[in-house]
Design an enzyme around this catalytic site. Sequence first.
Site, short mmCIF file in Angstrom:
data_model
loop_
_atom_site.label_atom_id
_atom_site.label_comp_id
_atom_site.label_asym_id
_atom_site.label_seq_id
_atom_site.Cartn_x
_atom_site.Cartn_y
_atom_site.Cartn_z
N ASP A 24 0.85 -1.19 0.00
CA ASP A 24 0.00 0.00 0.00
C ASP A 24 0.89 1.25 0.00
OD1 ASP A 24 -3.19 0.54 1.08
OD2 ASP A 24 -1.76 2.20 1.20
N ASN B 71 -12.67 -2.57 2.88
CA ASN B 71 -13.52 -1.38 2.96
C ASN B 71 -14.48 -1.41 1.78
OD1 ASN B 71 -12.11 -0.38 5.24
ND2 ASN B 71 -10.53 0.50 3.93
N GLY C 227 -15.47 3.32 3.96
CA GLY C 227 -14.14 3.88 3.82
C GLY C 227 -13.40 3.49 2.56
N GLN C 228 -14.13 2.97 1.56
CA GLN C 228 -13.47 2.58 0.31
C GLN C 228 -13.15 3.81 -0.52
OE1 GLN C 228 -15.72 -0.18 -2.13
NE2 GLN C 228 -14.00 -0.56 -3.51
N HIS D 162 -10.40 -4.67 -3.27
CA HIS D 162 -9.07 -5.04 -2.76
C HIS D 162 -9.19 -5.45 -1.31
CE1 HIS D 162 -9.79 -0.71 -2.46
NE2 HIS D 162 -9.12 -0.73 -1.31
N HIS E 66 -7.13 -5.58 2.15
CA HIS E 66 -5.94 -5.12 2.87
C HIS E 66 -5.47 -6.27 3.78
CE1 HIS E 66 -6.64 -0.64 2.28
NE2 HIS E 66 -7.87 -1.08 2.08
P1 DGP Z 1 -9.43 1.80 0.46
O1 DGP Z 1 -9.49 3.05 1.28
O2 DGP Z 1 -9.85 0.58 1.23
O3 DGP Z 1 -10.13 1.93 -0.86
O4 DGP Z 1 -7.89 1.56 0.17
C1 DGP Z 1 -7.20 2.07 -0.94
C2 DGP Z 1 -5.75 1.96 -0.62
O5 DGP Z 1 -5.04 2.01 -1.84
C3 DGP Z 1 -5.20 3.09 0.24
O6 DGP Z 1 -4.72 2.53 1.46
C4 DGP Z 1 -4.07 3.68 -0.55
C5 DGP Z 1 -3.82 2.68 -1.64
N1 DGP Z 1 -3.44 3.22 -2.92
C6 DGP Z 1 -4.13 4.13 -3.65
N2 DGP Z 1 -3.50 4.38 -4.80
C7 DGP Z 1 -2.40 3.58 -4.81
C8 DGP Z 1 -1.35 3.38 -5.75
O7 DGP Z 1 -1.29 3.98 -6.83
N3 DGP Z 1 -0.38 2.48 -5.41
C9 DGP Z 1 -0.42 1.79 -4.23
N4 DGP Z 1 0.57 0.93 -3.98
N5 DGP Z 1 -1.40 1.95 -3.33
C10 DGP Z 1 -2.37 2.84 -3.63
#
Ligand code: DGP
Length: 115
Positions: free
Chosen positions: A30, A88, A94-95, A101, A103
């Site tokens: 992340d 999420n 909180g998505q 995805h 976590h």
């Molecule tokens: P959520 O809030 O559950 O939709 O989580 C989305 C997550 O994705 C957040 O923790 C940050 C991560 N994220 C967003 N854009 C990118 C990206 O371009 N690369 C990576 N590695 N993570 C990302």
Amino acid sequence: MSDCIFCKIAGGEIKTDFIYEDETVVAFRDLNPQAPEHILIVPKKHVAKIIDFSADDKNLAAHIFVDVVEEIAKKIGVDEKGFRLVINTGEEGGQTVGHLHVHLIGGRKMTWPPG
Ligand code: DGP
């Protein structure tokens, strides 16, 4: 989906180091880690959120939770100590990225309730 960031990552359009990859799933760190270990497990197929999984996706869902989680947890060394899985879903859930995805978060003691 052409404007989906996780489709671009999964499809190789945005170069990202994968901690895991197979025909249907990728996993990568992340961008904004909430713990020492914070991995996103992402189906290559665009599915917006968990409730959009269809009957056709049962094998994919099972593969993620039966195979992929265990393999990654072992790979990053949290299989014995424990870890947390979070999905999420939707605005109140909180998505922030509209591509399903999971976590996988670990490497520290988790607290409850989540914020
Ligand atoms: P959520 O809030 O559950 O939709 O989580 C989305 C997550 O994705 C957040 O923790 C940050 C991560 N994220 C967003 N854009 C990118 C990206 O371009 N690369 C990576 N590695 N993570 C990302």
